[in-house]
Scaffold this motif. Structure first.
Motif, PDB file in Angstrom:
ATOM      1  N   GLN A 112      12.717  -0.477   3.447  1.00 56.66           N
ATOM      2  CA  GLN A 112      12.322  -1.482   2.458  1.00 56.66           C
ATOM      3  C   GLN A 112      12.346  -2.875   3.067  1.00 56.66           C
ATOM      4  N   GLN A 113      13.382  -3.185   3.847  1.00 57.85           N
ATOM      5  CA  GLN A 113      13.437  -4.480   4.522  1.00 57.85           C
ATOM      6  C   GLN A 113      12.281  -4.633   5.506  1.00 57.85           C
ATOM      7  N   THR A 114      11.977  -3.564   6.233  1.00 56.41           N
ATOM      8  CA  THR A 114      10.852  -3.598   7.164  1.00 56.41           C
ATOM      9  C   THR A 114       9.541  -3.799   6.414  1.00 56.41           C
ATOM     10  N   TRP A 115       9.399  -3.107   5.295  1.00 54.83           N
ATOM     11  CA  TRP A 115       8.206  -3.226   4.438  1.00 54.83           C
ATOM     12  C   TRP A 115       8.045  -4.668   3.948  1.00 54.83           C
ATOM     13  N   ASP A 116       9.138  -5.247   3.466  1.00 61.10           N
ATOM     14  CA  ASP A 116       9.078  -6.613   2.934  1.00 61.10           C
ATOM     15  C   ASP A 116       8.682  -7.630   3.997  1.00 61.10           C
ATOM     16  N   ALA A 117       8.957  -7.328   5.263  1.00 60.83           N
ATOM     17  CA  ALA A 117       8.665  -8.264   6.355  1.00 60.83           C
ATOM     18  C   ALA A 117       7.264  -8.076   6.936  1.00 60.83           C
ATOM     19  N   LEU A 118       6.505  -7.092   6.467  1.00 62.37           N
ATOM     20  CA  LEU A 118       5.169  -6.862   7.001  1.00 62.37           C
ATOM     21  C   LEU A 118       4.252  -8.046   6.713  1.00 62.37           C
ATOM     22  N   SER A 119       3.342  -8.294   7.626  1.00 62.77           N
ATOM     23  CA  SER A 119       2.393  -9.396   7.419  1.00 62.77           C
ATOM     24  C   SER A 119       1.431  -9.097   6.282  1.00 62.77           C
ATOM     25  N   SER A 120       1.156  -7.809   6.032  1.00 63.63           N
ATOM     26  CA  SER A 120       0.304  -7.413   4.911  1.00 63.63           C
ATOM     27  C   SER A 120       0.777  -6.077   4.351  1.00 63.63           C
ATOM     28  N   ARG A 121       0.905  -6.035   3.028  1.00 66.22           N
ATOM     29  CA  ARG A 121       1.219  -4.788   2.343  1.00 66.22           C
ATOM     30  C   ARG A 121       0.050  -4.361   1.457  1.00 66.22           C
ATOM     31  N   GLU A 122      -1.122  -4.925   1.753  1.00 62.09           N
ATOM     32  CA  GLU A 122      -2.312  -4.547   1.004  1.00 62.09           C
ATOM     33  C   GLU A 122      -2.591  -3.063   1.213  1.00 62.09           C
ATOM     34  N   PRO A 123      -3.040  -2.359   0.183  1.00 60.17           N
ATOM     35  CA  PRO A 123      -3.338  -0.936   0.322  1.00 60.17           C
ATOM     36  C   PRO A 123      -4.260  -0.667   1.509  1.00 60.17           C
ATOM     37  N   GLY A 124      -3.836   0.241   2.370  1.00 57.42           N
ATOM     38  CA  GLY A 124      -4.624   0.600   3.541  1.00 57.42           C
ATOM     39  C   GLY A 124      -4.336  -0.211   4.782  1.00 57.42           C
ATOM     40  N   ALA A 125      -3.519  -1.270   4.680  1.00 59.32           N
ATOM     41  CA  ALA A 125      -3.200  -2.096   5.849  1.00 59.32           C
ATOM     42  C   ALA A 125      -2.508  -1.237   6.908  1.00 59.32           C
ATOM     43  N   GLY A 126      -2.868  -1.453   8.162  1.00 59.26           N
ATOM     44  CA  GLY A 126      -2.429  -0.579   9.241  1.00 59.26           C
ATOM     45  C   GLY A 126      -0.927  -0.449   9.376  1.00 59.26           C
ATOM     46  N   GLU A 127      -0.211  -1.581   9.461  1.00 58.35           N
ATOM     47  CA  GLU A 127       1.244  -1.527   9.622  1.00 58.35           C
ATOM     48  C   GLU A 127       1.907  -0.859   8.432  1.00 58.35           C
ATOM     49  N   ALA A 128       1.391  -1.129   7.241  1.00 57.97           N
ATOM     50  CA  ALA A 128       1.957  -0.523   6.034  1.00 57.97           C
ATOM     51  C   ALA A 128       1.740   0.987   6.033  1.00 57.97           C
ATOM     52  N   MET A 129       0.553   1.416   6.433  1.00 60.40           N
ATOM     53  CA  MET A 129       0.273   2.857   6.513  1.00 60.40           C
ATOM     54  C   MET A 129       1.209   3.533   7.507  1.00 60.40           C
ATOM     55  N   THR A 130       1.440   2.877   8.652  1.00 57.71           N
ATOM     56  CA  THR A 130       2.318   3.447   9.667  1.00 57.71           C
ATOM     57  C   THR A 130       3.742   3.600   9.149  1.00 57.71           C
ATOM     58  N   LEU A 131       4.225   2.568   8.457  1.00 55.85           N
ATOM     59  CA  LEU A 131       5.592   2.609   7.938  1.00 55.85           C
ATOM     60  C   LEU A 131       5.750   3.705   6.890  1.00 55.85           C
ATOM     61  N   LEU A 132       4.794   3.803   5.982  1.00 52.53           N
ATOM     62  CA  LEU A 132       4.860   4.853   4.966  1.00 52.53           C
ATOM     63  C   LEU A 132       4.765   6.231   5.616  1.00 52.53           C
ATOM     64  N   GLY A 133       3.992   6.324   6.694  1.00 54.63           N
ATOM     65  CA  GLY A 133       3.895   7.577   7.417  1.00 54.63           C
ATOM     66  C   GLY A 133       5.225   8.011   8.013  1.00 54.63           C
ATOM     67  N   LYS A 134       6.022   7.032   8.497  1.00 51.87           N
ATOM     68  CA  LYS A 134       7.357   7.355   9.027  1.00 51.87           C
ATOM     69  C   LYS A 134       8.230   7.975   7.941  1.00 51.87           C
ATOM     70  N   ALA A 135       8.194   7.366   6.743  1.00 49.88           N
ATOM     71  CA  ALA A 135       8.994   7.896   5.637  1.00 49.88           C
ATOM     72  C   ALA A 135       8.525   9.289   5.244  1.00 49.88           C
ATOM     73  N   LEU A 136       7.202   9.484   5.183  1.00 45.66           N
ATOM     74  CA  LEU A 136       6.665  10.778   4.759  1.00 45.66           C
ATOM     75  C   LEU A 136       6.966  11.879   5.773  1.00 45.66           C
ATOM     76  N   ALA A 137       7.047  11.519   7.042  1.00 46.27           N
ATOM     77  CA  ALA A 137       7.408  12.510   8.055  1.00 46.27           C
ATOM     78  C   ALA A 137       8.828  13.022   7.830  1.00 46.27           C
ATOM     79  N   VAL A 138       9.744  12.099   7.461  1.00 44.68           N
ATOM     80  CA  VAL A 138      11.125  12.511   7.195  1.00 44.68           C
ATOM     81  C   VAL A 138      11.203  13.318   5.903  1.00 44.68           C
ATOM     82  N   ILE A 139      10.451  12.905   4.884  1.00 45.65           N
ATOM     83  CA  ILE A 139      10.427  13.663   3.630  1.00 45.65           C
ATOM     84  C   ILE A 139       9.924  15.078   3.889  1.00 45.65           C
ATOM     85  N   ALA A 140       8.907  15.205   4.745  1.00 44.29           N
ATOM     86  CA  ALA A 140       8.385  16.524   5.095  1.00 44.29           C
ATOM     87  C   ALA A 140       9.461  17.375   5.759  1.00 44.29           C
TER      88      ALA A 140
END
Length: 479
Positions: A112-140
């Protein structure tokens, strides 16, 4: 007084440098409180000798049960090889409480702290997609081992370097240890995660699921997942709005026979003098508005400025119409937090006050963060001679598309009630805002909002024609 009793009595302000005796001998000294649920649970960074550790202290009536749930969740993670902080010790506190001690992950921060510090959290933004992907890999990985995390949000994952750790054992459930969850079980748990995101991210769900399916290939049903996300998000929204009116971690609420006050807890100190006497600020500077129904002032406060809006009672007959129902300040407070929850831009709501006599409402005040934007009548021009450009057009459509998706009507779509600030359109004056459950009522309300907004400019003008062509149209239907 026992340590447990001291921590229970301390409320939200326990002393620092508390020494917690350990069952194996020695003690751990608290250096920083990280989270406090008054009278129930405390989380602290502490030192055991020269070693940093994390302490979870359970001090409520159900201390033993909550401690056991936390320990069982942590053990389940360890048994299935899920990366999580190691459990170092556990034991009883003097006075009946319990403690758990785990390793402290230095230089780690939550997703969440990493997410809040992203330059863009707009839907589809590259860094945001990567971060969410990290979480989803652990959930998997959790799901593939038969585990769920029932409180799935980015704050419950820690990132240290490139390694993601699962925390909050209390919310870990061993559904089928060592055996993968069924697709239905996985979908229900995934819906909790996706519901944390603003609705605009829903269009990217299937793309995000690639990160999940690479680690746990399941035949998921996108339609069922989408329906679960909508249902859970609505439940989260209702819960959040309820919290805005009760004393909790996020909000400080005080009730008495003569007054009701709620303030964003992180703003409590800044708002202290305003909450004590909001009317004292109206005479110190020119008013933004001095009408019969409301009085509005901009006030420099702390490191910024706020807008204080007082909702007036114009007379006895007006009071008779208003006293028995929540004030317009109450309604606007809830509406602003609803928009904020859904990611729809509006000035940050900071505090709300109602003057009362028992259950009877009188004057009320709403305090919002000041936004220096200009209203759209000035930005787009009163005569509507030009259509919006490539910046203002998409931003304008975005806010209306968000309102349509959430079935929210503004109720007073004057161009002066929409501000332009830093490439974004913000909604203000939310007194008449509604979120509709009835499709028919929503269709009627949106048609009125749409028509009223277009009428801000002369009929047949380039701007009015552009709006008529581009603003969303909701097809007429019945419930």
């Amino acid at each position: 007084m026992t340590l447990t009793a001291q921590l229970q009595a301390a409320g939200r302000a326990p002393a620092l440098a508390v020494d917690v005796p350990l069952a194996a001998g020695g003690s751990a000294r608290v250096e920083q409180w990280l989270r406090i649920l008054p009278g129930k649970r405390l989380v602290a960074q502490a030192m055991q000798g020269d070693t940093p550790v994390l302490l979870k202290l359970f001090v409520g009536a159900s201390a033993a049960r909550h401690c056991e749930r936390e320990r069982a969740g942590m053990n389940a993670l360890a048994e299935q090889g899920i990366t999580a902080p190691r459990l170092l010790a556990e034991g009883e506190l003097d006075g009946g409480g319990r403690y758990l001690m785990t390793e402290f992950l230095c230089a780690a921060q939550s997703l969440q702290q990493t997410w809040d510090a992203l330059s863009s959290r707009e839907p589809g933004a590259g860094e945001a997609m990567t971060l969410l992907g990290k979480a989803l890999a652990v959930i998997a990985e959790l799901h593939s081992k038969g585990l769920t995390q029932t409180d799935l949000h980015l704050g419950n994952f820690l990132l240290q370097g490139e390694q993601v750790f699962v925390i909050d054992g209390d919310a870990v459930e061993a559904v089928s240890p060592g055996q993968p969850l069924t697709a239905e079980q996985a979908q229900q748990n995934l819906a909790i995660f996706f519901a944390q995101l603003v609705p605009e991210w829903d269009a990217f769900t299937e793309l995000l699921l690639i990160s999940y399916l690479q680690h746990n290939p399941l035949a998921l049903n996108p339609d069922k997942l989408a329906a679960s996300v909508v249902r859970i998000r609505q439940r989260r929204q209702d819960d959040y709005l309820g919290k805005s009116l009760r004393d909790c971690t996020l909000f400080s609420v005080q009730r008495s026979w003569l007054r009701f006050t709620t303030v964003v807890r992180s703003q409590s100190e800044r708002m202290r003098s305003v909450l004590r006497d909001p009317d004292s600020y109206f005479g110190a500077q020119p008013l933004l508005k001095d009408g019969g129904s409301s009085t509005v002032a901009k006030v420099a406060l702390g490191d910024g400025s706020v807008v204080i809006k007082r909702y007036n009672i114009k007379g006895f007959m007006h009071w008779l119409k208003r006293f028995w129902r929540p004030s317009r300040a109450w309604h606007s407070w809830q509406a602003a937090h609803r928009l904020a929850f859904l990611g729809i831009a509006t000035p940050a709501p900071l505090a709300m006050i109602e003057r009362r006599f028992g259950p009877l409402r009188r004057e009320a005040w709403l305090i919002n963060e000041y936004c220096a934007g200009d209203h759209l009548l000035n930005v787009l021009g009163e005569r509507g001679e030009l259509a919006p450009d490539d910046i203002t057009g998409p931003a304008l459509l975005k806010v209306f598309q968000q309102l349509v998706a959430a079935r929210i009507s503004h109720g007073d779509c004057k161009a002066t009630n929409l501000l332009w600030l830093d490439g974004e359109v913000l909604l203000i004056d939310l007194d008449a805002m509604q979120q509709h459950q009835s499709l028919r009522q929503w269709q009627q309300a949106w048609a009125k909002d749409r028509a009223r907004f277009i009428r801000n400019w002369p009929q047949g003008s380039p701007l009015a024609n552009w709006l008529e062509q581009h603003l969303p149209v909701v097809a007429t239907n019945t419930d």
